[in-house]
Write an enzyme that holds these catalytic residues in place. Structure first.
Site, PDB file in Angstrom:
ATOM      1  CD  GLU A 214      -5.583   8.063 -17.952  1.00 41.08           C
ATOM      2  OE1 GLU A 214      -5.536   7.404 -19.009  1.00 41.08           O
ATOM      3  OE2 GLU A 214      -6.374   7.843 -17.024  1.00 41.08           O
TER       4      GLU A 214
ATOM      5  NE  ARG B  81       0.967   1.844 -28.295  1.00 41.80           N
ATOM      6  CZ  ARG B  81       0.796   2.327 -27.056  1.00 41.80           C
ATOM      7  NH1 ARG B  81       1.627   2.001 -26.097  1.00 41.80           N
ATOM      8  NH2 ARG B  81      -0.200   3.108 -26.784  1.00 41.80           N
TER       9      ARG B  81
ATOM     10  CE  LYS C 221       0.120   5.436 -18.980  1.00 39.20           C
ATOM     11  NZ  LYS C 221      -0.317   6.841 -18.883  1.00 39.20           N
TER      12      LYS C 221
END
Ligand code: ATP
Ligand code: MG
Length: 558
Positions: free
Chosen positions: A34, A260, A270
């Protein structure tokens, strides 16, 4: 057990699919960022995995921007991501895609869902939707708008698109099951109204698809066979499948989840990284202390070391936190083989070689890599006045100190044996400002013809011929080993005050006047360094990528 990239559960799934000739024997993956921030080392794990699978199975890997959140997204991020994936060493050829390219198709498919009675326009506010949703232990309640007619839904949805309604006043929802034990299946929102300018589609749209809807459709439209994502999407998989099934999409991509990457002493979210940048707690997204790939690049981390690290940590379904030391070891391993050795002095102390002529410069031969002769060598100037490291001299040596002290011989790397006989101090402060020494001209190259040995070898540069430089030393960003678990932690309070130390009086050997941004350097005895973006004709600036040894912890993969 951590599985390697070469052999892991995802590969076993793919192998089985290929045996069964699923997807006509094709493998197609994608990396779907994204564009709401810069990529970090966690993304590198996903990039390496997706591109490696494509390569090893003779398939393809697309780069696709998941750009469905216009308020948070920006062209700056898109450009940075494109450059970074390329820098990491991967090539998507002509397959650069954007979810926003499919907005029209996604809209058509939403109409199809409405027509089959599988989606409805709901007038509940976002808060009401949350209330109606129930909890993990209590079922939700049906929306009062759930049974609108198909005609009314089609009309309202087209008017949502036309901009007739305010943000948040209506949404399009999937009609699934408000009592489902999986909260994601309780009539999830498919489209919401957002009067926002999109970085690519501008003001064309005021309704935007939600992640779960947009992601699976994008995968399917690109004929992605294996859609690899992180574990938190495991509970979303039934919804991912539901959309593809209900819409009878010709390609039913298979979602596969893996754990992850988490690293201690840093942060991978982020949202938090953006906050650090906005609050000026770091200089920018490419601050060398950050785990962003642009930050690591600026710090001098080679892409090969990042790829090796991703290989080494492997792929599994078990969440874990990797010690930062593991990453640093991968960086050292790579740089040890590939960095040119040079001399620099970070905290200079002047020494005068009294028996060396004043106007003479001797050019000494110095290997660029002690273990690898293919690197060749360079000449370094030896002069009467030199700089050594302040720490390499002790007036009253402690036990085990084998460097320079009064009356004991040491070797100057690639040069001569020297001996110090006098200390000059600043009379006001008592600070040592100069050492008076002599050298033995017979020991050129660091060997004595009579076979006598010295215990210490120290580095040095010529005082008149060396260049001034600024050097930035970095350490872990936070003082907390696991800042991520602290929800809304006060990050300012846990920033490591020593995460950046700037030394402004450094001296480097003259050849570094021509250093390039991508040069990998070892300043002997000090660590691995690279030129910083801030360097210019007037000023040399170097970053320490990593020290020569792990100074603060045991290496482990937990
Ligand atoms: P954030 O939650 O910080 O915004 P994200 O996961 O939403 O991060 P995306 O841009 O959506 O960021 O991520 C792109 C891809 O990278 C996704 O497939 C995601 O699963 C993967 N990814 C993100 N973070 C990690 C991580 N720490 N380890 C491995 N893969 C990751
Ligand atoms: Mg995401």
């Amino acid at each position: 057990m951590t599985e390697t990239v070469a052999n892991n559960f995802i590969r076993r799934i793919i192998d089985t699919d290929l045996e069964n000739n699923k997807n006509q024997g094709k493998v197609a993956t994608r990396f779907p960022p994204e564009p709401n921030g810069y990529l970090h080392i966690g993304h590198a794990k996903s990039i390496c995995l997706n591109f490696a699978l494509a390569k090893d199975y003779n398939g393809t890997c697309n780069l696709r921007f998941d750009d469905t959140n216009p308020e948070k997204e920006d062209m700056e991020y898109i450009e940075s991501i494109i450059n970074t994936v390329r820098w990491l060493g991967f090539d998507w050829e002509d397959r650069l895609y954007y979810a926003s390219d499919y907005f029209e198709t996604m809209y058509e498919l939403a109409l199809k869902l409405i027509k089959s009675g599988k989606a409805y326009v709901c007038d509940l506010t976002p808060e009401e939707i949350r209330e109606y949703r129930g909890t993990l232990t209590a079922p939700g309640k049906n929306s009062p708008y759930r049974n609108r007619s198909i005609e009314e839904n089609l009309d309202l949805f087209s008017r949502m698109r036309a901009g007739e309604f305010a943000d948040g006043s209506k949404s399009l929802r999937a009609k699934i099951d408000m009592a489902s034990p999986n909260m994601n299946m309780r009539d999830p929102i498919i489209y919401r109204i957002r009067t926002a300018t999109h970085p690519r589609t501008g003001d064309k749209w005021c309704i935007y698809p939600m992640y779960d809807y947009a992601h699976g459709l994008s995968d399917s439209l690109e004929n992605i066979t294996h859609s690899i994502c992180t574990l938190e999407f495991e509970d979303h998989r039934p919804l991912y499948d539901w959309f593809l099934d209900e819409l009878q999409m010709p390609c039913h991509s298979q979602q596969i989840e893996f754990a992850r990457l988490n690293l201690n002493y840093t942060i991978m979210s982020k949202r938090v990284l953006l906050a650090l940048v906005q609050k000026n707690l770091v200089s920018s997204w490419s601050d060398p202390r950050l785990p962003t790939l642009e930050g690591m690049r600026r710090r001098g981390v080679p892409p090969e070391a990042i790829r090796n690290f991703c290989d080494m940590i492997g792929v599994s379904k078990q969440n874990s936190v990797i010690d930062l030391g593991v990453l640093e070891e991968c960086i050292r391993d790579y740089l040890n083989q590939h960095a040119k050795r040079v001399l620099a002095v970070l905290k200079p102390l002047k020494i005068v070689i009294e028996n060396f002529p004043e106007d003479k410069t001797e050019e000494l031969d110095a290997a660029l890599h002690p273990q690898d002769p293919t690197f060749g060598s360079r000449k370094i100037p030896f002069t009467r006045e030199l700089y050594i490291e302040q720490d390499d001299f002790m007036e009253e040596p402690t036990k085990g100190f084998f460097r320079l002290t009064i009356g004991k011989e040491v070797r100057l790397r690639y040069a001569y044996f020297i001996k110090c006989h006098e200390i000059i101090k600043n009379p006001a402060t008592g600070e040592i400002i100069e050492l008076r020494c002599t050298y033995d001209p017979e020991t050129r190259g660091g060997k004595a013809p009579d076979g006598r040995k010295v215990k210490g070898t120290i580095h040095w540069v010529s005082a008149p011929k060396s260049l001034a430089a600024e050097v930035r030393l970095y350490d872990r960003l936070f003082t907390e080993p696991n800042p991520a678990i602290k929800k809304d932690a006060d990050y300012a309070a846990i920033i490591n005050p020593d995460s950046l130390i700037t030394l402004t009086n450094c001296r480097v050997e003259p050849g570094l006047a021509n250093a390039k941004i991508d040069d990998r350097l070892q300043f002997e005895r000090l660590g691995y360094f690279c030129l910083d973006f801030d360097a210019n004709e007037q000023k040399l600036v170097f970053n320490r990528t990593v020290s020569l040894r792990d100074t603060w912890g045991k290496i482990k993969i937990s």
